[in-house]
Scaffold this active site. Structure first.
Site, PDB file in Angstrom:
ATOM      1  N   ASN A 103       0.874  -1.177   0.000  1.00 50.41           N
ATOM      2  CA  ASN A 103       0.000   0.000   0.000  1.00 50.41           C
ATOM      3  C   ASN A 103       0.911   1.228   0.000  1.00 50.41           C
ATOM      4  O   ASN A 103       1.505   1.552   1.023  1.00 50.41           O
ATOM      5  CB  ASN A 103      -0.886  -0.033   1.256  1.00 50.41           C
ATOM      6  CG  ASN A 103      -1.692   1.237   1.431  1.00 50.41           C
ATOM      7  OD1 ASN A 103      -1.782   2.057   0.514  1.00 50.41           O
ATOM      8  ND2 ASN A 103      -2.287   1.399   2.609  1.00 50.41           N
ATOM      9  N   TRP A 104       0.995   1.860  -1.156  1.00 51.34           N
ATOM     10  CA  TRP A 104       1.929   2.988  -1.276  1.00 51.34           C
ATOM     11  C   TRP A 104       1.371   4.278  -0.678  1.00 51.34           C
ATOM     12  O   TRP A 104       2.074   5.271  -0.600  1.00 51.34           O
ATOM     13  CB  TRP A 104       2.321   3.193  -2.745  1.00 51.34           C
ATOM     14  CG  TRP A 104       3.475   2.316  -3.160  1.00 51.34           C
ATOM     15  CD1 TRP A 104       3.955   1.220  -2.500  1.00 51.34           C
ATOM     16  CD2 TRP A 104       4.305   2.475  -4.318  1.00 51.34           C
ATOM     17  NE1 TRP A 104       5.022   0.679  -3.162  1.00 51.34           N
ATOM     18  CE2 TRP A 104       5.261   1.433  -4.296  1.00 51.34           C
ATOM     19  CE3 TRP A 104       4.316   3.371  -5.371  1.00 51.34           C
ATOM     20  CZ2 TRP A 104       6.231   1.287  -5.284  1.00 51.34           C
ATOM     21  CZ3 TRP A 104       5.284   3.223  -6.366  1.00 51.34           C
ATOM     22  CH2 TRP A 104       6.232   2.191  -6.317  1.00 51.34           C
ATOM     23  N   LYS A 105       0.076   4.268  -0.316  1.00 48.03           N
ATOM     24  CA  LYS A 105      -0.534   5.477   0.275  1.00 48.03           C
ATOM     25  C   LYS A 105      -0.265   6.681  -0.637  1.00 48.03           C
ATOM     26  O   LYS A 105      -0.271   6.532  -1.851  1.00 48.03           O
ATOM     27  CB  LYS A 105      -0.024   5.675   1.700  1.00 48.03           C
ATOM     28  CG  LYS A 105      -0.178   4.390   2.529  1.00 48.03           C
ATOM     29  CD  LYS A 105       0.085   4.559   3.976  1.00 48.03           C
ATOM     30  CE  LYS A 105      -0.112   3.230   4.682  1.00 48.03           C
ATOM     31  NZ  LYS A 105       0.033   3.324   6.131  1.00 48.03           N
ATOM     32  N   HIS A 112      -9.568   1.542   4.800  1.00 49.63           N
ATOM     33  CA  HIS A 112      -8.295   1.664   5.511  1.00 49.63           C
ATOM     34  C   HIS A 112      -8.456   2.634   6.684  1.00 49.63           C
ATOM     35  O   HIS A 112      -9.191   3.615   6.598  1.00 49.63           O
ATOM     36  CB  HIS A 112      -7.211   2.167   4.548  1.00 49.63           C
ATOM     37  CG  HIS A 112      -5.849   2.087   5.138  1.00 49.63           C
ATOM     38  ND1 HIS A 112      -5.366   3.045   6.007  1.00 49.63           N
ATOM     39  CD2 HIS A 112      -4.871   1.152   5.021  1.00 49.63           C
ATOM     40  CE1 HIS A 112      -4.141   2.706   6.383  1.00 49.63           C
ATOM     41  NE2 HIS A 112      -3.816   1.558   5.804  1.00 49.63           N
ATOM     42  N   GLU A 144      -6.662   4.915   7.770  1.00 46.72           N
ATOM     43  CA  GLU A 144      -6.353   6.328   7.496  1.00 46.72           C
ATOM     44  C   GLU A 144      -7.536   7.026   6.834  1.00 46.72           C
ATOM     45  O   GLU A 144      -7.750   8.217   7.043  1.00 46.72           O
ATOM     46  CB  GLU A 144      -5.070   6.430   6.652  1.00 46.72           C
ATOM     47  CG  GLU A 144      -3.850   6.168   7.521  1.00 46.72           C
ATOM     48  CD  GLU A 144      -2.648   5.587   6.805  1.00 46.72           C
ATOM     49  OE1 GLU A 144      -2.602   5.608   5.564  1.00 46.72           O
ATOM     50  OE2 GLU A 144      -1.747   5.086   7.513  1.00 46.72           O
ATOM     51  N   GLU A 151      -5.612  -4.545  10.697  1.00 47.52           N
ATOM     52  CA  GLU A 151      -4.536  -3.566  10.887  1.00 47.52           C
ATOM     53  C   GLU A 151      -4.823  -2.736  12.137  1.00 47.52           C
ATOM     54  O   GLU A 151      -5.589  -1.758  12.068  1.00 47.52           O
ATOM     55  CB  GLU A 151      -4.461  -2.622   9.686  1.00 47.52           C
ATOM     56  CG  GLU A 151      -4.129  -3.313   8.380  1.00 47.52           C
ATOM     57  CD  GLU A 151      -3.529  -2.340   7.372  1.00 47.52           C
ATOM     58  OE1 GLU A 151      -2.436  -2.630   6.883  1.00 47.52           O
ATOM     59  OE2 GLU A 151      -4.134  -1.289   7.114  1.00 47.52           O
ATOM     60  N   GLY A 157       2.589   2.297  10.681  1.00 50.70           N
ATOM     61  CA  GLY A 157       3.628   3.313  10.497  1.00 50.70           C
ATOM     62  C   GLY A 157       4.361   3.695  11.779  1.00 50.70           C
ATOM     63  O   GLY A 157       5.074   4.687  11.813  1.00 50.70           O
ATOM     64  N   SER A 210       3.281  -2.085  10.387  1.00 52.93           N
ATOM     65  CA  SER A 210       4.716  -2.188  10.658  1.00 52.93           C
ATOM     66  C   SER A 210       5.316  -3.556  10.321  1.00 52.93           C
ATOM     67  O   SER A 210       6.215  -4.038  11.008  1.00 52.93           O
ATOM     68  CB  SER A 210       5.009  -1.803  12.117  1.00 52.93           C
ATOM     69  OG  SER A 210       4.667  -0.441  12.344  1.00 52.93           O
ATOM     70  N   GLY A 264       2.727  -1.151   4.293  1.00 47.96           N
ATOM     71  CA  GLY A 264       2.808   0.252   3.885  1.00 47.96           C
ATOM     72  C   GLY A 264       4.243   0.657   3.603  1.00 47.96           C
ATOM     73  O   GLY A 264       4.789   0.432   2.530  1.00 47.96           O
ATOM     74  N   GLY A 265       4.889   1.244   4.610  1.00 45.10           N
ATOM     75  CA  GLY A 265       6.232   1.802   4.446  1.00 45.10           C
ATOM     76  C   GLY A 265       7.223   0.858   3.789  1.00 45.10           C
ATOM     77  O   GLY A 265       7.998   1.271   2.915  1.00 45.10           O
TER      78      GLY A 265
HETATM   79  P1  PGA Z   1       2.795   0.282   7.585  1.00 48.92           P
HETATM   80  O1  PGA Z   1       1.326   0.521   6.989  1.00 48.92           O
HETATM   81  O2  PGA Z   1       3.285  -1.017   7.037  1.00 48.92           O
HETATM   82  O3  PGA Z   1       3.583   1.454   7.117  1.00 48.92           O
HETATM   83  O4  PGA Z   1       2.632   0.237   9.078  1.00 48.92           O
HETATM   84  C1  PGA Z   1       0.443  -0.545   6.798  1.00 48.92           C
HETATM   85  C2  PGA Z   1      -0.853  -0.061   6.204  1.00 48.92           C
HETATM   86  O5  PGA Z   1      -1.339   1.000   6.603  1.00 48.92           O
HETATM   87  O6  PGA Z   1      -1.420  -0.717   5.322  1.00 48.92           O
END
Ligand code: PGA
Length: 250
Positions: A9-11, A92, A94, A162, A168, A207, A228-229
């Site tokens: 997930n590149w956000k 998600h 966010e 999640e 993150g 994470s 994500g990251g």
């Molecule tokens: P993260 O994000 O791996 O950077 O914690 C995961 C996500 O939000 O899908």
């Protein structure tokens, strides 16, 4: 047996200059055919990523619940499929946090995605306050109950657990806590869709890195990871794909 899925997930990251990363990730996916890999990029990169990805499933991170209409700034399932997306993330945390989306919105968006021919990664997960209050299990059950679309099946739907406080932050739940929530999620799915629950993958997200992926992916009912990251570069993402592949062989 459910195949592992490692989804990135590149956000709100990723410009055309990052497309070589997509190509490298696609090459790693081809080199590890026992694992499913997908990458959810910003809308603006979907078409180009689908081009360089050569078979790597490329997804969106959101869509509108309606098929078309007067919804300024929004994007429909048909628009996404037309430019090469084959899946989308929905609900998600966010978006729940920043855009005040609810489980009902996630339900409507999942249904729209399915109607439009997209696969869905439907997210759920508690906040730190909810976990501290001992409500994590109940929150996840309730989010699944309210957002699971009709006709849910593993052919097109994946759940991602999640915990919001792990996204993150570099913090992850204990393996026991992950196992407990995934078991609860599986039981809720079983209650709602019966035996079809066995085919629905439940990813862990929050994470995940090359260093912790093997341990997390080995937990019961963890059918992959939403990353994500650590999905932003091939250097960080490929070890997670390889961790999933080594478990598959082990
Ligand atoms: P993260 O994000 O791996 O950077 O914690 C995961 C996500 O939000 O899908």
């Amino acid at each position: 047996m459910r195949r592992k899925l490692v989804a990135g997930n590149w956000k709100m990251h990723g410009m055309k200059g990052d497309l070589p990363q997509v190509a490298e990730i696609a090459a790693a996916a081809r080199a590890n055919p026992d694992v499913d890999v997908a990458l959810c990029v910003p809308f603006t990169l979907i078409e180009a990523a689908a081009g360089v990805g050569a078979g790597l499933p490329i997804g969106a991170q959101d869509l509108h619940e309606n098929d078309k209409g007067a919804h300024t700034g929004c994007i429909s399932a048909a628009m996404l499929t037309e430019i090469g997306a084959t899946l989308t993330i929905v609900g998600h945390s966010e978006r729940r946090g920043d855009q005040h989306e609810t489980s009902h919105d996630a339900w409507a968006k999942s249904a729209a995605a399915h109607r439009g021919g997209l696969k869905v990664i439907l997210c759920c997960g508690e906040t730190d306050a909810e976990r501290d209050a001992g409500r994590a299990e109940r929150i996840v059950q309730s989010q699944i109950e309210k957002s699971l679309p009709d006709g849910a099946s593993g052919d097109w739907l994946t759940i991602a657990y999640e915990p919001r406080w792990a996204i993150g932050t570099g913090k992850t739940p204990t393996l026991e806590d992950i196992a407990a929530i995934h078991a609860i999620a599986r039981a809720k799915l079983r209650q709602m869709v019966g035996d079809a629950a066995d085919g629905i993958r439940i990813l862990y997200g929050g994470s995940v890195t090359g260093a912790n992926a093997a341990a997390i992916l080995a937990v019961d009912n963890v059918d992959g990871a939403l990353v994500g990251g650590a999905s932003l570069t091939a250097e960080k993402f490929v070890p997670i794909i390889e961790a999933a592949a080594s478990l598959r062989q082990g």
